[in-house]
Scaffold this motif. Structure first.
Motif, short mmCIF file in Angstrom:
data_model
loop_
_atom_site.label_atom_id
_atom_site.label_comp_id
_atom_site.label_asym_id
_atom_site.label_seq_id
_atom_site.Cartn_x
_atom_site.Cartn_y
_atom_site.Cartn_z
N UNK A 232 0.82 -1.20 0.00
CA UNK A 232 0.00 0.00 0.00
C UNK A 232 0.86 1.26 0.00
N UNK A 233 1.96 1.24 0.75
CA UNK A 233 2.86 2.40 0.78
C UNK A 233 3.55 2.59 -0.57
N UNK B 109 -7.28 8.60 -13.10
CA UNK B 109 -7.87 9.77 -13.73
C UNK B 109 -7.86 9.63 -15.25
N UNK B 110 -6.92 8.87 -15.76
CA UNK B 110 -6.85 8.63 -17.20
C UNK B 110 -7.59 7.36 -17.60
N UNK B 111 -7.55 6.39 -16.70
CA UNK B 111 -8.15 5.10 -17.05
C UNK B 111 -8.62 4.44 -15.76
N UNK B 112 -9.92 4.40 -15.56
CA UNK B 112 -10.48 3.87 -14.33
C UNK B 112 -10.16 2.40 -14.13
N UNK B 113 -9.79 1.69 -15.18
CA UNK B 113 -9.49 0.27 -15.03
C UNK B 113 -8.09 0.02 -14.44
N UNK B 114 -7.28 1.10 -14.35
CA UNK B 114 -5.91 0.93 -13.84
C UNK B 114 -5.94 0.69 -12.34
N UNK B 115 -6.74 1.47 -11.61
CA UNK B 115 -6.76 1.36 -10.14
C UNK B 115 -8.21 1.16 -9.71
N UNK B 116 -8.64 -0.07 -9.78
CA UNK B 116 -10.03 -0.39 -9.45
C UNK B 116 -10.10 -1.49 -8.40
N UNK B 117 -9.13 -1.43 -7.45
CA UNK B 117 -9.04 -2.48 -6.44
C UNK B 117 -8.63 -1.85 -5.12
N UNK B 118 -8.81 -2.58 -4.03
CA UNK B 118 -8.38 -2.16 -2.71
C UNK B 118 -7.17 -2.96 -2.29
N UNK B 119 -6.21 -2.28 -1.65
CA UNK B 119 -5.01 -2.94 -1.15
C UNK B 119 -5.20 -3.19 0.34
N UNK B 120 -5.14 -4.44 0.74
CA UNK B 120 -5.34 -4.78 2.14
C UNK B 120 -4.05 -4.57 2.93
N UNK B 121 -4.17 -3.93 4.06
CA UNK B 121 -3.01 -3.76 4.95
C UNK B 121 -2.92 -4.91 5.93
#
Length: 299
Positions: free
Chosen positions: A274-275, A287-299
């Protein structure tokens, strides 16, 4: 996202302004673009691009084996990823005065805010080793003059490094520093000073900013920022420190993997996923492509 918003010219001008303020600036050595981002995130004033680090990264000793292309490429990779100014080690300039001139222009194009050029002979060696040799006054002065004459942006800082302290003593080294300033050097890097008193003597003798090299395992004691500020130092570098820390951690990790067969016992010492994603602004790319960051990172 992607690269720094500030132009190289803007970073050079800001670096000049802060250096002129008289405050002490802290420039840890960045061994790659990601570590430069971390240096910025943690609130430091600039990044240093070390010739010794680049050599080591290539598996080579620090004896002038790297090329201008390699140094310019690494500088470009680092400088474009941070809003901080980058000060770059260009060793002896990769040749004669004409080569020095080309070196300066290549590094300016690569985004450097400043460069330092030294007065060792080739092949050079680490400034904290014995057996160094320096060029004569005329050659040292020609290198600096070539560097000053070659830059296109007058805000590109031309710093002269001298290794004379370890070769001919402090008094002669100060004479060399004065000659380099007269030749146009706008800052001085007195290598391998052995005491705070020596830094104070340099400060009293010249009227341009001076740099302290706080490299571990060398000739200089590891003085604190406060101690160096008190004797008039303007800029401090820790050139190889992050690489040494990273390699030390890598060695311990490999030993643990060999002994235990797993790294589960060392995950608490690792940078969390996550860091890392925050540092490289993974989310910003959506912001350019919503499919790039569409997940949650578990800590």
């Amino acid at each position: 996202m992607l690269y720094a918003r500030s132009t190289a010219a803007a970073k050079r001008a800001a670096f000049r302004e802060r250096l002129a303020s008289g405050e002490l600036l802290r420039f840890p050595g960045a061994f790659n673009a990601l570590s430069a981002r971390l240096i910025e995130q943690r609130g430091f004033d600039g990044v240093y691009v070390s010739g010794a680090v680049l050599s080591a990264d290539l598996g080579l000793p620090d004896i002038g084996l790297t090329t201008l292309t390699e140094v310019a490429t690494r500088t470009h990779q680092i400088a474009r990823m941070t809003e901080l100014p980058a000060l770059v080690d260009v060793d002896t300039g990769f040749g004669e005065p004409m080569n020095v001139a080309r070196t300066v222009q290549e590094l300016e194009d690569a985004g450097a805010a400043g460069i330092h050029i030294e007065d060792q002979v080739n092949p050079k060696r680490c400034g904290h080793l014995d057996g160094k040799e320096i060029v004569d006054d005329e050659t040292a002065v020609k290198r600096v003059r070539a560097a000053v004459d070659a830059r296109c942006d007058p805000n590109l800082l031309i710093m002269a490094r001298t290794d004379a302290r370890g070769v001919v003593g402090l008094e002669a080294a100060i004479d060399r520093m004065k000659a380099l300033v007269d030749a146009g050097a706008e800052a001085i890097f007195p290598e391998a000073m052995t005491s705070l008193e020596e830094f104070a003597a340099v400060r009293a003798a010249i009227d341009v900013p001076i740099l302290a090299n706080m490299t571990e395992f060398g000739k200089s004691e590891l003085f604190t920022v406060a101690q160096l500020r008190d004797v008039g130092v303007n800029l401090v570098i820790w050139p190889v420190s992050l690489l040494r820390l990273a390699m030390g951690a890598a060695l311990r990790g490999l030993d643990e993997l060999d002994a235990a067969g797993s790294l589960s016992g060392l995950t608490g010492q690792m940078q969390h996923r996550a860091d890392l994603y925050e540092l490289i602004d993974y989310e910003g790319y959506s912001a350019f492509d919503a499919s790039v960051f569409n997940f949650n990172v578990q800590r």
